[in-house]
Write a protein that holds these residues in place. Structure first.
Motif, PDB file in Angstrom:
ATOM      1  N   SER C 105       0.825  -1.204   0.000  1.00 22.45           N
ATOM      2  CA  SER C 105       0.000   0.000   0.000  1.00 22.45           C
ATOM      3  C   SER C 105       0.859   1.254   0.000  1.00 22.45           C
ATOM      4  O   SER C 105       0.587   2.203  -0.738  1.00 22.45           O
ATOM      5  CB  SER C 105      -0.904   0.039   1.224  1.00 22.45           C
ATOM      6  OG  SER C 105      -1.529  -1.187   1.389  1.00 22.45           O
ATOM      7  N   ALA C 106       1.908   1.234   0.828  1.00 21.83           N
ATOM      8  CA  ALA C 106       2.729   2.437   0.938  1.00 21.83           C
ATOM      9  C   ALA C 106       3.374   2.754  -0.401  1.00 21.83           C
ATOM     10  O   ALA C 106       3.364   3.900  -0.860  1.00 21.83           O
ATOM     11  CB  ALA C 106       3.803   2.243   1.999  1.00 21.83           C
ATOM     12  N   LEU C 107       3.906   1.723  -1.062  1.00 21.09           N
ATOM     13  CA  LEU C 107       4.594   1.988  -2.312  1.00 21.09           C
ATOM     14  C   LEU C 107       3.623   2.345  -3.415  1.00 21.09           C
ATOM     15  O   LEU C 107       3.906   3.193  -4.256  1.00 21.09           O
ATOM     16  CB  LEU C 107       5.470   0.791  -2.683  1.00 21.09           C
ATOM     17  CG  LEU C 107       6.749   0.844  -1.858  1.00 21.09           C
ATOM     18  CD1 LEU C 107       7.384  -0.508  -1.718  1.00 21.09           C
ATOM     19  CD2 LEU C 107       7.738   1.817  -2.465  1.00 21.09           C
ATOM     20  N   ILE C 108       2.458   1.705  -3.400  1.00 20.35           N
ATOM     21  CA  ILE C 108       1.466   2.073  -4.410  1.00 20.35           C
ATOM     22  C   ILE C 108       1.030   3.513  -4.203  1.00 20.35           C
ATOM     23  O   ILE C 108       0.907   4.294  -5.147  1.00 20.35           O
ATOM     24  CB  ILE C 108       0.270   1.122  -4.345  1.00 20.35           C
ATOM     25  CG1 ILE C 108       0.651  -0.157  -5.041  1.00 20.35           C
ATOM     26  CG2 ILE C 108      -0.930   1.735  -5.024  1.00 20.35           C
ATOM     27  CD1 ILE C 108      -0.483  -1.063  -5.227  1.00 20.35           C
ATOM     28  N   MET C 124      -4.912   1.210  -9.489  1.00 15.01           N
ATOM     29  CA  MET C 124      -3.480   1.089  -9.237  1.00 15.01           C
ATOM     30  C   MET C 124      -3.179  -0.273  -8.623  1.00 15.01           C
ATOM     31  O   MET C 124      -2.215  -0.943  -8.988  1.00 15.01           O
ATOM     32  CB  MET C 124      -3.008   2.178  -8.277  1.00 15.01           C
ATOM     33  CG  MET C 124      -3.072   3.576  -8.826  1.00 15.01           C
ATOM     34  SD  MET C 124      -1.917   3.828 -10.155  1.00 15.01           S
ATOM     35  CE  MET C 124      -0.380   3.969  -9.282  1.00 15.01           C
ATOM     36  N   VAL C 125      -4.029  -0.659  -7.669  1.00 10.07           N
ATOM     37  CA  VAL C 125      -3.821  -1.945  -7.005  1.00 10.07           C
ATOM     38  C   VAL C 125      -3.897  -3.073  -8.022  1.00 10.07           C
ATOM     39  O   VAL C 125      -3.057  -3.972  -8.049  1.00 10.07           O
ATOM     40  CB  VAL C 125      -4.869  -2.131  -5.898  1.00 10.07           C
ATOM     41  CG1 VAL C 125      -4.792  -3.532  -5.336  1.00 10.07           C
ATOM     42  CG2 VAL C 125      -4.659  -1.120  -4.810  1.00 10.07           C
ATOM     43  N   VAL C 276      10.033   0.524  -9.493  1.00  9.48           N
ATOM     44  CA  VAL C 276       8.994  -0.497  -9.351  1.00  9.48           C
ATOM     45  C   VAL C 276       9.622  -1.881  -9.340  1.00  9.48           C
ATOM     46  O   VAL C 276       9.236  -2.751  -8.557  1.00  9.48           O
ATOM     47  CB  VAL C 276       7.980  -0.395 -10.512  1.00  9.48           C
ATOM     48  CG1 VAL C 276       6.955  -1.495 -10.428  1.00  9.48           C
ATOM     49  CG2 VAL C 276       7.300   0.955 -10.505  1.00  9.48           C
ATOM     50  N   PHE C 277      10.627  -2.069 -10.199  1.00 13.87           N
ATOM     51  CA  PHE C 277      11.255  -3.382 -10.333  1.00 13.87           C
ATOM     52  C   PHE C 277      11.956  -3.795  -9.043  1.00 13.87           C
ATOM     53  O   PHE C 277      12.088  -4.973  -8.766  1.00 13.87           O
ATOM     54  CB  PHE C 277      12.282  -3.374 -11.473  1.00 13.87           C
ATOM     55  CG  PHE C 277      11.662  -3.370 -12.825  1.00 13.87           C
ATOM     56  CD1 PHE C 277      11.131  -2.208 -13.356  1.00 13.87           C
ATOM     57  CD2 PHE C 277      11.589  -4.529 -13.568  1.00 13.87           C
ATOM     58  CE1 PHE C 277      10.558  -2.200 -14.603  1.00 13.87           C
ATOM     59  CE2 PHE C 277      11.012  -4.529 -14.829  1.00 13.87           C
ATOM     60  CZ  PHE C 277      10.492  -3.361 -15.331  1.00 13.87           C
ATOM     61  N   LEU C 278      12.443  -2.799  -8.309  1.00 17.09           N
ATOM     62  CA  LEU C 278      13.153  -3.129  -7.080  1.00 17.09           C
ATOM     63  C   LEU C 278      12.176  -3.310  -5.927  1.00 17.09           C
ATOM     64  O   LEU C 278      12.270  -4.250  -5.152  1.00 17.09           O
ATOM     65  CB  LEU C 278      14.150  -2.022  -6.743  1.00 17.09           C
ATOM     66  CG  LEU C 278      15.239  -1.811  -7.781  1.00 17.09           C
ATOM     67  CD1 LEU C 278      16.187  -0.731  -7.320  1.00 17.09           C
ATOM     68  CD2 LEU C 278      15.997  -3.097  -8.011  1.00 17.09           C
TER      69      LEU C 278
END
Lengths: 384, 516, 364
Positions: C105-108, C124-125, C276-278
């Protein structure tokens, strides 16, 4: 079979994702009106004015840029008004230059107008902040025939001026740093609308109360950059050794058109700052060691011998010391520290710094700043 | 008749009752051993192969022994010269002290067979059956000779410096071509038959002391489990034995070059030769394999490394260039430098479609042109090229349907997709770029990123014959990177790649002598 | 005995999985968080945080070493009996699930604010769940491969951080320890959430091929994380004025905003997408740990079903629950505290308990 169902499900979800959102954040290039230059000014009634200029992509349009002026209470609010005028939706994502009218700089809290640029991620922080000596309107109305798009021309003008070290280059990020940093005061590029052109006139200084505090000439700007250690490439300085007298045909002396001048290129230099604190005063000793190349010796034919090198070095040293001392005391008189001496105070005299950190401008005005210049001429050019 | 399975070479086939054809008509289902009566045998056989006008039944007495005999073969599938000179002539005219048939007939392959079903099967594959009165067995003489193509330059995989022999449709010839490269006794072969009707011979070639036994076993098991009517091409076989049937990526490498196959076998991989198909499958495949071409090894290694890098770059360009264009034009135009943005904006002006439609039109046009070019005969094919050049290059831009920049994007994608040496891989990535474009349209650059992430995740989780597909990259194997995105000199590649699972790692010595 | 033999991960994969589980949201806000409590001396706090993390990791390893072929989920029932063990397993699963949910959630939330601020949350989710499911449904070795390739593939991100150094002011770092040790020690607290993630080795350990290298692996993993954090922290400190640093929420990203190349401007957008990849590693690792635990708890072979269920659950949650960005921040802080309990106190307790049990058994 189960996996097949899954694949179908994934495809359905993907399709759903494609159709559902209606693309909330989409902004097609052709729908956007990309503001390249923003102008902020105050009119005579104290009303806040916002100018903007964006390129027009259309074969039918005669003018390749559109310029709009609105009055507004904030930059963000002005956007709605721009949208009412422009073909596209105004975006600031590619802003190149922000012109700030000198009159706006007299107003308190003008910097809070810029808050938006740091808060909204979509906006950029690279536009150059430039102070206009005069009315911003004049520049926006300027349509040079021999220049590319004005907004591109402006940004290029500032960049190249900074490259030849005649003014500072302060982008929005740097502006914020200089504004918020307790140990220094901001310095911005200063431009002026000439008759048929726009020219860089030097550097504008802003004091701790965030108002305009004075300006530096082109040569002073170069020295400022040297003291800031922000030199690009090889700066040139022209040192003037007093007016030369010459006898005219009639026998009476007049000031010569061709003056006593030495022009130098500073190929490299070293700067060292010694920080001290005594008697409630900060003291800074700046050691500057220049390696220079002589590019012009005007009216000094008698001295162009190799043996005169120490003499010329001495002349240059004293001239440089005089100029730099003058620059520093000019800043001290105006209670501004565009050099960032406060950073040295914090780094090396932290205890004393802590007590004055919130009124560094006053502390700096009282500080002792001594400059010790050393020059060594590396070359006289290819003339004997 | 419960024992008919046992005569099918002793291997139980997994027939589903519903899909198996009625036994009477099927040549594969046997009817027990033949009788001693010659005429009844002939009758039974003719009944089994009724309505075949090309069935020849030649009755004659054998000269040496005087027994009555009959030779039955399919005229169309047999080599008539062999039948006449090597079988009929010695039997009918020559007398020999040795009455053994095997010694009379001058053909290499000859065997005795008792099951009628098997005899029918062999006849259908071009053999001749020799029945002799009062004998309970028939001789199956290998006289096959069907129409076949001469060995030619492989057309799909042209090579500048490599050999100019390509595989043909006869597996024995193909195997011969491979054996010429590896005349090693460790080159072993497993022969399997696939297809209840088609009876296609599938041969697996491998180096017994190099290839990993588990991988081989896995492949054999998978082929054995196939239960189909007929296998027409190696592409079909690939679909039945691949690990992930839902992946767009090829999981076996198909080639029609014997030198490629030999080099892969030498690396410890398995080659699957399918009869009647000029494409040989190579497994276990990995991702980097599809970016290699046999020419890479015969040009300077620096040049070859550069070309490899170009190909991997092309891979990314093909997938991401159109989607990047869409994402940038409709979401994140901040990313493009200002000058470029201005020229893009100028070229986009007047285009009536949103970027996604513009891109789809052009990309689909490209796909159509490509497809049209493949199927058309060569003289008309050139016309397609001209149409394409005019349609894509000029008319659409002049009509204001698409922008100049889009044309550049499309031609770059086309060009880069054609750089990929393997056709299957190139087709796969061309397909993937469409979902990417949709993702870019909906979510901008973030969508492209997530799309890339899904492709990466998929590639990583793919396996080919139980070995990791994305091998030199994930799991990362530094040693294998020598021959992946770059190619180091041959003498640097002392070991076989880990990705093939070779049990014998050492390939050759350093070959550079001393500490040069 | 070797239960997970088919799925073993290599030494490097182990390192990068540890590292990948750590490098999450912390990377973005760490410089500001450190500056808040320790000023420009925050980097010293970071070193201490790293030492603590290594200590915690080593204790975890000591516990796991005793039964090298068992995950913590197999271990707990063995020590505490079926019922109590199951209860503890459920707690652990709950922790990992919470970790997944909060990191996700935090990163999204972050990506939404920075890139697609108008797109609704659940879309987004949905977008992020697709690759997450695609990865987390696989076995450990696939996750290991991903952790490995994403590390090498995105190492260039740390090179990007050299660019802002041209506007750096090394003088910001002086004087060192300007306010003494107090603020520095205080700052260690904020590094907690940043180094959290090494507890994943509770689950990973039995999959490691060469167990004797486990300690080295976990130290290297933590150190790589330290280096990454150090780079962004020091660069932020050098770039921003110490008086201004606190006003930025994500200085790590802000540093890149002034980056412009001739061929690419606004590099921070590209870096964001690359990030995002990381960051996906953090939540997929947590999700894997949780669903793997569920499958062990219920005695199922495959955890794919549970990944699916959790994904659907997350999506549903987001349709009804719309956390604000600040709530997310608070939850993150709370999880930081909870994490230290799980990553430190829990292994310590286990270690103590097992040694006592062992001694008792030895006495008999």
């Amino acid at each position: 079979m189960n996996r097949f169902c899954q694949a179908v499900l994934v495809i359905l979800i993907a399709l759903g994702m494609a159709l559902l959102p209606g693309c909330y954040d989409q902004m097609n290039l052709e729908d956007a009106s990309i503001a390249l230059m923003l102008g902020l000014d105050v009119d005579n009634n104290g009303q806040f004015l916002v100018y903007t200029q964006s390129p027009v992509f259309s074969r039918e349009a005669k003018e390749k840029t559109e310029t709009v002026m609105v009055t507004a209470d904030s930059i963000r609010l002005s956007r709605a008004k721009f949208d009412a005028v422009f073909t596209g939706i105004t975006t600031g994502g590619k802003l190149q230059t922000i012109l700030i009218g000198k009159r706006l700089l007299q107003k308190k809290e003008w910097f809070t107008l810029f808050d938006m640029f740091y808060r909204v991620p979509k906006l950029t922080e690279t536009p150059r902040a430039v102070v206009v000596d005069g009315s911003v309107k004049d520049i926006f109305e300027f349509k040079p025939g021999d220049k590319p798009r004005l907004s591109l021309h402006m940004s290029k003008l500032i960049d190249t001026a900074n490259m030849s070290d005649i003014t500072v280059l302060t982008n929005l990020q740097e502006l914020r740093r200089q504004m918020k940093e307790k140990g220094m005061t901001p310095s911005l590029s200063l431009i002026k609308k000439g008759k048929d052109d726009v020219l860089v006139t030097g550097t504008a200084l802003i004091n701790k109360k965030n108002t305009f505090a004075g300006q530096l000439s082109l040569q002073e700007s170069t020295l400022l950059l040297i003291l800031q250690n922000q030199i690009n490439g090889v700066p040139s300085l022209v040192l003037d050794f007093g007016p030369a007298k010459e006898e005219e045909d009639g026998g009476n002396e007049t000031e010569a058109t061709v003056k006593n001048v030495i022009a130098i290129d500073i190929t490299s230099y070293k700067r060292k700052v010694h920080t001290g604190f005594s008697n409630g005063k900060f003291s800074f000793h700046v050691d500057l060691h220049f390696n220079i190349v002589i590019t012009t010796l005007q009216r000094m034919d008698s001295m162009s011998k190799r043996e005169d090198k120490p003499a010329i070095e001495r002349m240059i040293t004293s001239a440089l010391t005089k100029d730099i001392d003058a620059l520093i005391s000019k800043c001290q008189r105006a209670s501004v520290d565009p050099f960032g001496f406060g950073l040295y105070a914090r780094a090396y005299q932290y205890k004393s710094w802590k007590s004055v950190q919130n009124e560094w401008d006053k502390a700096f005005a009282e500080a002792e700043v001594g400059v010790h210049v050393k020059t060594s001429i590396k070359s006289f050019g290819v003339l004997e | 008749m419960g024992f008919f399975r046992s005569i099918l070479r002793g291997k139980p086939r997994r027939h589903k009752p519903s899909s198996s054809p009625p036994p009477v008509l099927s040549p594969a289902s046997g009817q027990g051993p033949i009788s001693k009566d010659l005429e009844s045998n002939i009758q039974q056989l003719q009944a089994r192969l009724s309505q075949s006008p090309d069935l020849v039944t030649r009755r004659f007495p054998i000269k040496s022994t005087g027994e009555r005999a009959a030779l039955i073969y399919l005229d169309s599938l047999s080599d008539k010269v062999a039948v006449n000179h090597d079988v009929l002539r010695p039997l009918m005219h020559e007398t020999s002290a040795d009455p053994q048939i095997e010694n009379l007939v001058t053909v290499g392959r000859i065997k005795s067979e008792t099951g009628l079903g098997q005899i029918v099967k062999d006849i259908l594959q071009g053999a001749s059956a020799l029945f002799i009165a009062n004998k309970g067995a028939a001789y199956i003489i290998d006289t096959h000779g069907w129409p076949q193509r001469a060995i030619e330059d492989p057309q799909l995989e042209a090579s500048l410096k490599g050999a100019h022999q390509g595989f043909v449709e006869t597996s024995s010839q193909n195997i011969a071509l491979i054996r010429r490269y590896i005349p090693d006794r460790e080159l072993k072969m497993i022969e399997l038959e696939v297809g209840a009707r088609g009876l296609t011979t599938v041969s697996i070639l491998y180096l017994a002391d190099v290839a990993k036994p588990e991988v081989l076993q896995e492949l054999v098991d998978r082929i054995k489990q196939i239960d189909i009517d007929a296998l027409l091409s190696s592409g079909e076989l690939e679909e039945y034995i691949e690990d992930n049937p839902y992946s767009p990526f090829p999981q076996f490498s198909t080639t029609e070059r014997p030198d490629s196959v030999a080099s892969q076998i030498l690396q410890g991989r398995l080659a699957i030769v399918v009869d009647k198909s000029p494409g040989v499958l190579i497994g276990p495949a990995n991702f980097a394999m599809f970016f290699q071409s046999i020419d890479d090894y015969s040009i300077r290694w620096q040049v070859s490394s550069f070309i490899r890098l170009l190909r991997f770059g092309a891979f990314f360009l093909t997938i991401f260039l159109p989607s990047f264009y869409i994402a940038v034009i409709s979401y994140n135009f901040e990313v493009i430098p200002l000058k470029l943005l201005l020229s893009v904006g100028e070229s986009r002006q007047g285009v009536p479609f949103p970027p996604i439609v513009e891109a789809l039109i052009m990309e689909l046009t490209l796909e159509m042109l490509k497809e049209a070019g493949i199927r058309l005969p060569a003289p008309i094919g050139q016309t397609v090229g001209i149409v394409g050049a005019i349609v894509i290059g000029q008319a659409t831009v002049q009509a204001g349907v698409v922008s100049n920049i889009m044309v550049i994007v499309v031609s770059l994608t086309a060009l880069s997709s054609f750089i990929i040496p393997n056709n299957d891989m190139s087709a796969a990535i061309r397909l993937i770029r469409f979902p990417m474009m949709l993702a870019a349209f909906v979510y901008g650059l973030l969508g492209v990123g997530i799309g890339m992430l899904i492709v990466l995740g998929h590639l990583i989780s793919l396996e080919s014959l139980g070995t990791p597909y994305f091998s030199p990259f994930g799991p990362l194997r530094f040693a294998d990177l020598k021959d992946s995105i770059i190619r180091l000199p041959m003498w640097k590649m002392v070991k076989r790649p880990l990705s093939s699972g070779a049990v014998q790692q050492r390939k050759h010595g350093s070959n550079r002598g001393g500490n040069r | 005995m070797k239960k997970y033999a088919l799925n073993d991960i290599t030494f490097f994969q182990y390192i990068f999985m540890i590292h990948g589980s750590q490098l999450g949201f912390g990377l973005l806000s760490l410089p500001a968080d450190l500056a808040k409590s320790a000023g420009t001396d925050g980097w010293i706090s970071l070193l201490f945080g790293w030492l603590l993390a290594i200590l915690g990791s080593l204790i975890t390893l000591q516990v796991m070493k005793k039964h090298p072929d068992l995950t913590v989920y197999d271990l707990l029932p063995r020590y505490f009996g079926r019922v109590l063990g199951a209860v503890m397993n459920v707690c652990l699963i709950g922790y990992f699930l919470l970790g997944f949910f909060i990191a996700f959630s935090a990163l999204i939330g972050f990506f939404k604010v920075e890139l697609l601020s108008n797109t609704p949350n659940f879309l987004m989710v949905l977008l992020f769940l697709l690759p997450t499911y695609n990865l987390a449904r696989n076995q450990v070795r696939i996750l290991g491969r991903y952790a490995e390739i994403s590390f090498w593939g995105f190492l260039w991100l740390s090179l990007v951080y050299l660019y802002p150094l041209k506007d750096s002011h090394w003088i910001h770092m002086l004087p060192i320890l300007k306010e003494g040790w107090g603020p520095v020690l205080h700052g260690i607290k904020t590094t907690g959430i940043a180094f959290l993630g090494f507890e994943i080795s509770l689950v990973l350990y039995p999959f490691l091929k060469h167990k004797e290298k486990a300690a080295a692996g976990i130290i290297i993993g933590n150190s790589i994380t330290l280096v990454m954090y150090m780079i962004v922290t020091v660069v932020s400190f050098l770039f921003f004025s110490p008086d201004d640093l606190l006003s930025y929420e994500f200085p790590t990203l802000k540093v890149l905003k002034v980056m412009e190349f001739r061929f690419l401007e606004r590099v921070e957008i590209v870096v964001l997408v690359a990030y995002v990849f990381l960051s996906i590693r953090v939540w997929t690792h947590y999700l894997f740990a949780a669903t793997f635990g569920i499958s062990r708890l219920l005695g199922k072979q495959d955890h794919k079903l549970f990944v699916k269920l959790v994904s659907i659950g997350t999506l549903l949650t987001y349709i009804f629950y719309k956390p604000s960005f600040h709530e997310m921040g608070n939850m993150l802080g709370m999880f930081g505290h909870l994490g230290w309990v799980t990553a430190f106190v829990f292994p310590c307790f286990l270690l103590a308990y097992t040694s006592i049990i062992r001694r008792k058994e030895g006495g008999r």
